[in-house]
Design a protein around this motif. Structure first.
Motif, PDB file in Angstrom:
ATOM      1  N   UNK A  64     -31.752  76.983 103.286  1.00 44.05           N
ATOM      2  CA  UNK A  64     -30.948  77.824 104.175  1.00 44.05           C
ATOM      3  C   UNK A  64     -30.723  77.126 105.515  1.00 44.05           C
ATOM      4  N   UNK A  65     -31.800  76.581 106.077  1.00 43.97           N
ATOM      5  CA  UNK A  65     -31.699  75.859 107.342  1.00 43.97           C
ATOM      6  C   UNK A  65     -30.771  74.658 107.190  1.00 43.97           C
ATOM      7  N   UNK A  66     -30.899  73.965 106.058  1.00 45.52           N
ATOM      8  CA  UNK A  66     -30.078  72.780 105.825  1.00 45.52           C
ATOM      9  C   UNK A  66     -28.602  73.087 105.730  1.00 45.52           C
ATOM     10  N   UNK A  67     -28.257  74.172 105.041  1.00 47.14           N
ATOM     11  CA  UNK A  67     -26.847  74.561 104.923  1.00 47.14           C
ATOM     12  C   UNK A  67     -26.242  74.843 106.291  1.00 47.14           C
ATOM     13  N   UNK A  68     -27.016  75.466 107.169  1.00 45.53           N
ATOM     14  CA  UNK A  68     -26.526  75.728 108.524  1.00 45.53           C
ATOM     15  C   UNK A  68     -26.419  74.427 109.324  1.00 45.53           C
ATOM     16  N   UNK A  69     -27.423  73.584 109.192  1.00 43.22           N
ATOM     17  CA  UNK A  69     -27.437  72.320 109.947  1.00 43.22           C
ATOM     18  C   UNK A  69     -26.263  71.422 109.566  1.00 43.22           C
ATOM     19  N   UNK A  70     -25.854  71.472 108.298  1.00 41.57           N
ATOM     20  CA  UNK A  70     -24.702  70.674 107.872  1.00 41.57           C
ATOM     21  C   UNK A  70     -23.440  71.046 108.649  1.00 41.57           C
ATOM     22  N   UNK A  71     -23.441  72.242 109.174  1.00 41.31           N
ATOM     23  CA  UNK A  71     -22.280  72.724 109.930  1.00 41.31           C
ATOM     24  C   UNK A  71     -22.553  72.722 111.432  1.00 41.31           C
ATOM     25  N   UNK A  72     -23.615  72.029 111.827  1.00 41.19           N
ATOM     26  CA  UNK A  72     -23.948  71.910 113.243  1.00 41.19           C
ATOM     27  C   UNK A  72     -24.544  73.155 113.847  1.00 41.19           C
ATOM     28  N   UNK A  73     -25.166  74.005 113.014  1.00 40.35           N
ATOM     29  CA  UNK A  73     -25.669  75.290 113.478  1.00 40.35           C
ATOM     30  C   UNK A  73     -27.175  75.404 113.304  1.00 40.35           C
ATOM     31  N   UNK A  74     -27.799  76.087 114.254  1.00 42.93           N
ATOM     32  CA  UNK A  74     -29.217  76.409 114.209  1.00 42.93           C
ATOM     33  C   UNK A  74     -29.362  77.911 114.004  1.00 42.93           C
ATOM     34  N   UNK A  75     -30.313  78.316 113.166  1.00 39.87           N
ATOM     35  CA  UNK A  75     -30.643  79.733 113.060  1.00 39.87           C
ATOM     36  C   UNK A  75     -31.481  80.089 114.282  1.00 39.87           C
ATOM     37  N   UNK A  76     -31.028  81.054 115.056  1.00 39.58           N
ATOM     38  CA  UNK A  76     -31.705  81.395 116.309  1.00 39.58           C
ATOM     39  C   UNK A  76     -32.810  82.422 116.089  1.00 39.58           C
ATOM     40  N   UNK A  77     -32.503  83.493 115.400  1.00 34.75           N
ATOM     41  CA  UNK A  77     -33.446  84.555 115.064  1.00 34.75           C
ATOM     42  C   UNK A  77     -32.933  85.268 113.822  1.00 34.75           C
ATOM     43  N   UNK A  78     -33.810  85.995 113.168  1.00 30.15           N
ATOM     44  CA  UNK A  78     -33.391  86.991 112.193  1.00 30.15           C
ATOM     45  C   UNK A  78     -33.199  88.308 112.933  1.00 30.15           C
ATOM     46  N   UNK A  79     -32.148  89.021 112.571  1.00 30.86           N
ATOM     47  CA  UNK A  79     -31.928  90.371 113.092  1.00 30.86           C
ATOM     48  C   UNK A  79     -32.436  91.370 112.065  1.00 30.86           C
ATOM     49  N   UNK A  80     -33.441  92.158 112.469  1.00 37.46           N
ATOM     50  CA  UNK A  80     -33.994  93.184 111.590  1.00 37.46           C
ATOM     51  C   UNK A  80     -33.793  94.561 112.220  1.00 37.46           C
ATOM     52  N   UNK A  81     -32.686  94.739 112.902  1.00 40.74           N
ATOM     53  CA  UNK A  81     -32.441  95.994 113.608  1.00 40.74           C
ATOM     54  C   UNK A  81     -32.468  97.206 112.670  1.00 40.74           C
ATOM     55  N   UNK A  82     -31.828  97.089 111.516  1.00 39.58           N
ATOM     56  CA  UNK A  82     -31.750  98.244 110.628  1.00 39.58           C
ATOM     57  C   UNK A  82     -33.105  98.570 110.013  1.00 39.58           C
ATOM     58  N   UNK A  83     -33.845  97.534 109.623  1.00 37.73           N
ATOM     59  CA  UNK A  83     -35.185  97.777 109.076  1.00 37.73           C
ATOM     60  C   UNK A  83     -36.122  98.323 110.142  1.00 37.73           C
ATOM     61  N   UNK A  84     -36.064  97.763 111.343  1.00 34.48           N
ATOM     62  CA  UNK A  84     -36.906  98.248 112.424  1.00 34.48           C
ATOM     63  C   UNK A  84     -36.615  99.693 112.765  1.00 34.48           C
ATOM     64  N   UNK A  85     -35.336 100.064 112.735  1.00 36.11           N
ATOM     65  CA  UNK A  85     -34.959 101.448 113.006  1.00 36.11           C
ATOM     66  C   UNK A  85     -35.662 102.413 112.055  1.00 36.11           C
ATOM     67  N   UNK A  86     -35.825 101.991 110.803  1.00 40.28           N
ATOM     68  CA  UNK A  86     -36.369 102.875 109.777  1.00 40.28           C
ATOM     69  C   UNK A  86     -37.890 102.936 109.776  1.00 40.28           C
ATOM     70  N   UNK A  87     -38.532 102.167 110.633  1.00 35.78           N
ATOM     71  CA  UNK A  87     -39.985 102.285 110.775  1.00 35.78           C
ATOM     72  C   UNK A  87     -40.343 103.649 111.362  1.00 35.78           C
ATOM     73  N   UNK A  88     -39.468 104.187 112.204  1.00 34.03           N
ATOM     74  CA  UNK A  88     -39.735 105.481 112.837  1.00 34.03           C
ATOM     75  C   UNK A  88     -38.436 106.270 112.946  1.00 34.03           C
ATOM     76  N   UNK A  89     -38.309 107.307 112.131  1.00 34.04           N
ATOM     77  CA  UNK A  89     -37.107 108.141 112.121  1.00 34.04           C
ATOM     78  C   UNK A  89     -37.519 109.605 112.209  1.00 34.04           C
ATOM     79  N   UNK A  90     -36.998 110.311 113.197  1.00 32.62           N
ATOM     80  CA  UNK A  90     -37.230 111.749 113.260  1.00 32.62           C
ATOM     81  C   UNK A  90     -36.461 112.414 112.118  1.00 32.62           C
ATOM     82  N   UNK A  91     -37.051 113.442 111.485  1.00 28.46           N
ATOM     83  CA  UNK A  91     -36.386 114.077 110.339  1.00 28.46           C
ATOM     84  C   UNK A  91     -34.965 114.544 110.603  1.00 28.46           C
TER      85      UNK A  91
END
Length: 354
Positions: A64-91
């Motif tokens: 995965x890193x290599x495919x991005x690097x071939x295009x001159x790109x670095x993976x900066x972070x993973x975004x887990x916003x949707x999963x993190x949101x679901x750790x705590x949800x009011x009914x």
């Protein structure tokens, strides 16, 4: 001083069914052609990555890193916003937030939460395998319906809420600690961590956990009418990620901070493309540079007027223009500044000690 990295872009708002937005290779070609150097990958989108596989396979992560690097790109972070949101949800929000989870979990809030916790732990391992030191996320919310103190909140209710939120997150944060990765919570309305005071309350409940940190996005401060520059002064040591997103706040006799249930174009507070809003990015980049932030400046495009492709095209040069190359010299070095103890003593009018 250290230098902010960039420009980078969060892919989440751009993924779609048609090229070049339909898979990671195609969208990487596109963002690279616009001048971006980094990408923040939505960990929930199989068009970008398989999080379960990434947590299991170093070979997959290297590829995965290599495919991005071939295009001159670095993976900066993973975004887990949707999963993190679901750790705590009011009914009250169960039906609305079911859309963030796989279909087979809809209507099953307990199983949905277990899935979200597992996803976050896998994101910790995957981040390490990808060579990342930060993961972007949301905290979720058990108390957002209590944000305005009417009716009066019972004594101890807020403290109990943060205690429960910490109870859910500390085991996840411990896995991130084991993998040497920070969780950067986006300070965001709708989350229990929506300003400095709420972040402090969570941090206190979580035992000042070293992996509980901040994703700084000034657009959400404009909409809340918070001082985003002072926020950097207060919490710079916890800021581990940075979304570059613009906003404007234009209150009138009809709507203010709460928005009157209006659509985005009719609210007083609105997200805008970079340069079209009110955020003082010159001062933000200066302060972050002053405090030694060397993470990525990541465009998160959300604008109620402008087409996303135009916003993305304008975003890369905008960010690049704001990144400060730290100086190695003082501006008045030309006037002489070498240490001469004897001369210093003469300037001060004192006898030089032997």
């Amino acid at each position: 001083m250290k230098e902010i990295k960039g420009p980078a872009i969060l892919l989440a708002q751009f993924m779609g069914d048609k090229a070049p937005f339909d898979n990671l290779d195609h969208i990487c070609d596109w963002v690279s052609s616009l001048g971006y150097k980094g990408i923040q990958i939505p960990a929930n989108d199989l068009r970008c990555m398989d999080l379960d596989l990434a947590a299991q396979s170093q070979d997959y992560c290297d590829e995965l890193v290599g495919r991005c690097a071939q295009r001159g790109l670095t993976i900066t972070e993973l975004s887990t916003h949707l999963q993190g949101q679901l750790v705590a949800v009011h009914p009250a929000y169960d039906d609305l937030f079911d859309a963030f989870a796989p279909t087979h979990l809809h209507g099953n809030p307990n199983e949905r939460q277990e899935w979200a916790v597992d996803q976050m732990k896998k994101a910790a391992v995957a981040s390490r395998r990808l060579g990342l030191n930060t993961c972007a996320s949301f905290s979720g919310a058990l108390m957002w319906h209590l944000v305005y103190p009417w009716p009066q909140r019972p004594a101890g209710l807020v403290e109990a809420g943060f205690k429960e939120l910490a109870k859910r997150w500390v085991p996840i944060l411990d896995v991130f600690e084991d993998n040497g990765v920070d969780v950067a919570y986006e300070i965001h309305p709708g989350e229990d961590l929506h300003d400095g005071a709420s972040f402090e309350a969570f941090l206190n409940a979580a035992g000042d956990h070293p992996r509980a940190n901040i994703l700084f996005d000034p657009s959400h401060f404009v909409l809340q009418q918070l001082d985003y520059l002072h926020f950097i002064d207060l919490y710079h040591d916890r800021i581990k990620a940075f979304h570059v997103k613009d906003a404007e706040f234009l209150p009138n006799g009809r709507t203010g901070v709460y928005g009157g249930y209006q659509g985005w174009q009719d609210r007083a507070g609105r997200f805008r493309s970079l340069g079209d809003g009110q955020v003082d990015f010159r001062q933000i980049f200066s302060k972050l540079t002053h405090y030694g932030f060397d993470g990525w400046a990541v465009l998160e495009w959300e604008c109620c007027y402008k087409h996303p492709e135009q916003g993305a095209a304008e975003g890369a040069p905008f960010i690049a223009d704001h990144i400060i190359t730290p100086t190695e010299y003082a501006f008045d070095d030309f006037a002489g500044g070498e240490t001469d103890h004897a001369n210093n003593a003469r300037v001060l009018g004192i006898a030089q000690s032997e």
